[in-house]
Design a protein around this motif. Sequence first.
Motif, PDB file in Angstrom:
ATOM      1  N   ASN A 178     -86.367   7.011  -3.126  1.00 17.59           N
ATOM      2  CA  ASN A 178     -85.581   6.196  -2.220  1.00 17.59           C
ATOM      3  C   ASN A 178     -86.523   5.350  -1.357  1.00 17.59           C
ATOM      4  O   ASN A 178     -87.171   5.854  -0.436  1.00 17.59           O
ATOM      5  CB  ASN A 178     -84.700   7.090  -1.349  1.00 17.59           C
ATOM      6  CG  ASN A 178     -83.714   6.312  -0.514  1.00 17.59           C
ATOM      7  OD1 ASN A 178     -84.087   5.418   0.233  1.00 17.59           O
ATOM      8  ND2 ASN A 178     -82.440   6.667  -0.620  1.00 17.59           N
ATOM      9  N   SER A 179     -86.581   4.051  -1.644  1.00 19.27           N
ATOM     10  CA  SER A 179     -87.550   3.189  -0.964  1.00 19.27           C
ATOM     11  C   SER A 179     -87.224   2.973   0.511  1.00 19.27           C
ATOM     12  O   SER A 179     -88.134   2.738   1.314  1.00 19.27           O
ATOM     13  CB  SER A 179     -87.633   1.835  -1.677  1.00 19.27           C
ATOM     14  OG  SER A 179     -88.242   1.977  -2.939  1.00 19.27           O
ATOM     15  N   LEU A 180     -85.954   3.051   0.886  1.00 17.56           N
ATOM     16  CA  LEU A 180     -85.618   2.904   2.300  1.00 17.56           C
ATOM     17  C   LEU A 180     -86.144   4.090   3.094  1.00 17.56           C
ATOM     18  O   LEU A 180     -86.714   3.921   4.179  1.00 17.56           O
ATOM     19  CB  LEU A 180     -84.105   2.777   2.479  1.00 17.56           C
ATOM     20  CG  LEU A 180     -83.624   2.703   3.931  1.00 17.56           C
ATOM     21  CD1 LEU A 180     -84.266   1.517   4.659  1.00 17.56           C
ATOM     22  CD2 LEU A 180     -82.104   2.619   3.987  1.00 17.56           C
ATOM     23  N   VAL A 181     -85.972   5.296   2.569  1.00 14.16           N
ATOM     24  CA  VAL A 181     -86.504   6.481   3.241  1.00 14.16           C
ATOM     25  C   VAL A 181     -88.015   6.362   3.397  1.00 14.16           C
ATOM     26  O   VAL A 181     -88.567   6.612   4.470  1.00 14.16           O
ATOM     27  CB  VAL A 181     -86.124   7.759   2.470  1.00 14.16           C
ATOM     28  CG1 VAL A 181     -86.875   8.980   3.027  1.00 14.16           C
ATOM     29  CG2 VAL A 181     -84.618   7.999   2.527  1.00 14.16           C
ATOM     30  N   ALA A 182     -88.702   5.962   2.322  1.00 12.70           N
ATOM     31  CA  ALA A 182     -90.165   5.844   2.382  1.00 12.70           C
ATOM     32  C   ALA A 182     -90.584   4.792   3.403  1.00 12.70           C
ATOM     33  O   ALA A 182     -91.563   4.981   4.136  1.00 12.70           O
ATOM     34  CB  ALA A 182     -90.714   5.496   1.001  1.00 12.70           C
ATOM     35  N   THR A 183     -89.854   3.688   3.478  1.00 15.81           N
ATOM     36  CA  THR A 183     -90.195   2.638   4.441  1.00 15.81           C
ATOM     37  C   THR A 183     -90.018   3.129   5.871  1.00 15.81           C
ATOM     38  O   THR A 183     -90.867   2.886   6.741  1.00 15.81           O
ATOM     39  CB  THR A 183     -89.320   1.394   4.199  1.00 15.81           C
ATOM     40  OG1 THR A 183     -89.503   0.943   2.852  1.00 15.81           O
ATOM     41  CG2 THR A 183     -89.694   0.271   5.143  1.00 15.81           C
ATOM     42  N   LEU A 184     -88.930   3.816   6.138  1.00 17.13           N
ATOM     43  CA  LEU A 184     -88.707   4.367   7.480  1.00 17.13           C
ATOM     44  C   LEU A 184     -89.796   5.367   7.856  1.00 17.13           C
ATOM     45  O   LEU A 184     -90.289   5.376   8.992  1.00 17.13           O
ATOM     46  CB  LEU A 184     -87.330   5.024   7.551  1.00 17.13           C
ATOM     47  CG  LEU A 184     -86.137   4.068   7.652  1.00 17.13           C
ATOM     48  CD1 LEU A 184     -84.839   4.790   7.309  1.00 17.13           C
ATOM     49  CD2 LEU A 184     -86.049   3.459   9.059  1.00 17.13           C
ATOM     50  N   ASP A 243     -85.304   0.342  -5.358  1.00 19.27           N
ATOM     51  CA  ASP A 243     -86.146   1.481  -5.720  1.00 19.27           C
ATOM     52  C   ASP A 243     -87.037   1.200  -6.918  1.00 19.27           C
ATOM     53  O   ASP A 243     -88.109   1.800  -7.050  1.00 19.27           O
ATOM     54  CB  ASP A 243     -85.289   2.707  -6.040  1.00 19.27           C
ATOM     55  CG  ASP A 243     -84.557   3.245  -4.818  1.00 19.27           C
ATOM     56  OD1 ASP A 243     -84.841   2.793  -3.702  1.00 19.27           O
ATOM     57  OD2 ASP A 243     -83.683   4.120  -4.997  1.00 19.27           O
ATOM     58  N   LYS A 244     -86.592   0.351  -7.825  1.00 17.30           N
ATOM     59  CA  LYS A 244     -87.375   0.088  -9.032  1.00 17.30           C
ATOM     60  C   LYS A 244     -86.941  -1.234  -9.647  1.00 17.30           C
ATOM     61  O   LYS A 244     -85.882  -1.781  -9.330  1.00 17.30           O
ATOM     62  CB  LYS A 244     -87.200   1.216 -10.055  1.00 17.30           C
ATOM     63  CG  LYS A 244     -85.770   1.401 -10.542  1.00 17.30           C
ATOM     64  CD  LYS A 244     -85.670   2.557 -11.536  1.00 17.30           C
ATOM     65  CE  LYS A 244     -84.227   2.751 -12.009  1.00 17.30           C
ATOM     66  NZ  LYS A 244     -84.110   3.865 -12.972  1.00 17.30           N
ATOM     67  N   PHE A 245     -87.774  -1.735 -10.542  1.00 19.28           N
ATOM     68  CA  PHE A 245     -87.503  -2.979 -11.247  1.00 19.28           C
ATOM     69  C   PHE A 245     -86.378  -2.784 -12.255  1.00 19.28           C
ATOM     70  O   PHE A 245     -86.256  -1.736 -12.893  1.00 19.28           O
ATOM     71  CB  PHE A 245     -88.772  -3.438 -11.971  1.00 19.28           C
ATOM     72  CG  PHE A 245     -88.571  -4.608 -12.895  1.00 19.28           C
ATOM     73  CD1 PHE A 245     -88.422  -5.886 -12.383  1.00 19.28           C
ATOM     74  CD2 PHE A 245     -88.542  -4.430 -14.269  1.00 19.28           C
ATOM     75  CE1 PHE A 245     -88.250  -6.973 -13.231  1.00 19.28           C
ATOM     76  CE2 PHE A 245     -88.378  -5.508 -15.126  1.00 19.28           C
ATOM     77  CZ  PHE A 245     -88.226  -6.787 -14.606  1.00 19.28           C
ATOM     78  N   SER A 246     -85.561  -3.796 -12.399  1.00 19.04           N
ATOM     79  CA  SER A 246     -84.520  -3.815 -13.427  1.00 19.04           C
ATOM     80  C   SER A 246     -84.486  -5.200 -14.045  1.00 19.04           C
ATOM     81  O   SER A 246     -84.171  -6.187 -13.364  1.00 19.04           O
ATOM     82  CB  SER A 246     -83.145  -3.476 -12.828  1.00 19.04           C
ATOM     83  OG  SER A 246     -82.114  -3.732 -13.771  1.00 19.04           O
TER      84      SER A 246
END
Length: 585
Positions: A82-88, A266-269
């Motif tokens: 989860n990229s939002l969690v990691a950013t926070l 979260d990832k490339f698509s």
Amino acid sequence: MTKPDVMTPQQAFADMVAQGDVVIDRFDDWVKRHPDKVFIDYGEDDLRLSFAEFSRQADAIAAGFVQLGAVPGDRVSVMTRNSLVATLVMFACWRSGTIYAPVNFNYKGKLLSYQLNDTAPSVFVVGADCAQAVHEVLGETTIGAVVLHRPRPGDHDAGLGDFPAGFGAGRRTAAFADLIAAGGSIPRLARAYSDLANIIYTSGTTGPAKGVLQSFRWMNQYAYVMRNLNANDDVIYCDLPLYHVGGAHFLIARAAWSGNTVGLWDKFSANAFWDRIARTGCSTGVLVDVMIPWLMSAEPRAGDRENTLNKMHMQPLPMNHHAVAKRFGIDFVTCGFGQTEAGMGCGALIDEWGQEQGTPAGLWRGPSKDEVRAAMRRFGLPVISGETTLAKGFMGLPSPLLEGAVLDPQDNQCADGEVGQLAFRPRFPNLILEEYFKKPEATVKTFRNCWFHTGDACYRGKDGLWYFVDRMGGFFRVRGENISSYQVEDLINGHPKVRATAAVPVPADVGDEEDVAVFVELKDGETMTEGELRDHARDVMPKYMVPKHIRFIPALPLTPTNKVEKYKLKQQLMAELGKAPRTPG
């Protein structure tokens, strides 16, 4: 004589510092200036956080870390897709004075336990999607506190994993959502440019992975050139993982400096890429190797140019960059050399459309085309027409903040056209890595003769421009990840039937990256199938590291000094597969 419109290194350094040496301070400035502007547009859950709301949540998480016992200088790790969690978590670390130490969410087993024990975080934020892998090794660590991220019903990552019974038993625990809901805050902690901000792990070639200690000024140097090609209305696209510097610092930290909105996934698509760009209006971002052939393989459409992207960084620069830019209306492509240790070592701007407009005028964001060109020229970095035929591996010129060199094995500078090791010297304090965490011998070795040795083979062309050739010492580039032959061999050798392994890279069928091949020598009397070994590999290593090619041989070829002659093994496999060797230029 220096051209009047080109900054000297001293002028560039002074300009960089004047723009703000500490990213969290610059972010706070933007919170005050436009609190209601969207900072993170998290596409996975259609969630938009303003600068003020993101700041409030990061502050609450920072307060939670302190309540769990973290003090300035401690490491805090996070492991989740989860990229939002990691950013926070990243911003909460910078706010609380702790050091951001993310973990590759693909890791498990030995790779995971090694990094956790090496970093020894005081607090570890774990997503439910990674909980099982963490649960299996957590007992081997001394981590005192864990924070659990459980997705809410309806979130995109709900159902991707769960916390096993007894997870974190005997340790202080907290829920990530509860930390945010508590709304805590802590006094603003003054951060100096020399303070440590991050530990980012890079693959080791002859031993375990090394943690790279980065200061706040390291981030400033890394983002400096490219953020000066942006304006406040640019929107930055990010789908890169937050355990690498590309996503965390080249994109998100850069946005915090310039007050930009980030379109975050979260990832490339490949299937969803252009819908994402349309949704957010992103004007700039990064395309790494394998993304480009996926996008180009789609059936061309009449409206391919009808998008907001006008500046894209391509790493490494593909030979078909001009065709990509002309098809999708990308006005500028940037490229260069970026590294966890050295930051942005080299750079260049490729002007793909010249005086024509690639991006439709009504969709343009950011500085004008003339302003983009002028900004790059002020740094003394090349601006090159997209129609120019460039040799493979083009990186441009060294940053004005760093002195660059191509060195032979005795650290003498190579002649133009001669391949050697790329090396840098910072012209000012704290611009590159501080050291390798807990590895003083590796630090001394890589800084020998007052040069930082990158471990990459490069050359300076007769044209005065710089070109990348290959990794040195066993690095592979696989699916956007740097891995090492040591890591692959160490994990394969863990099988009880295996005596020794040699891992070599072979060119992938698509793009300029590589596939992993292993040659395996079994213990006397043992037999094994390829399927059995591949099952073992899947159990102990991330998916991207699993060898594509497996060959069993009676004995590995050795030199008189008992080093494996990997070049012979690679030549043998290349001939078998009918692949031609890649050559520079």
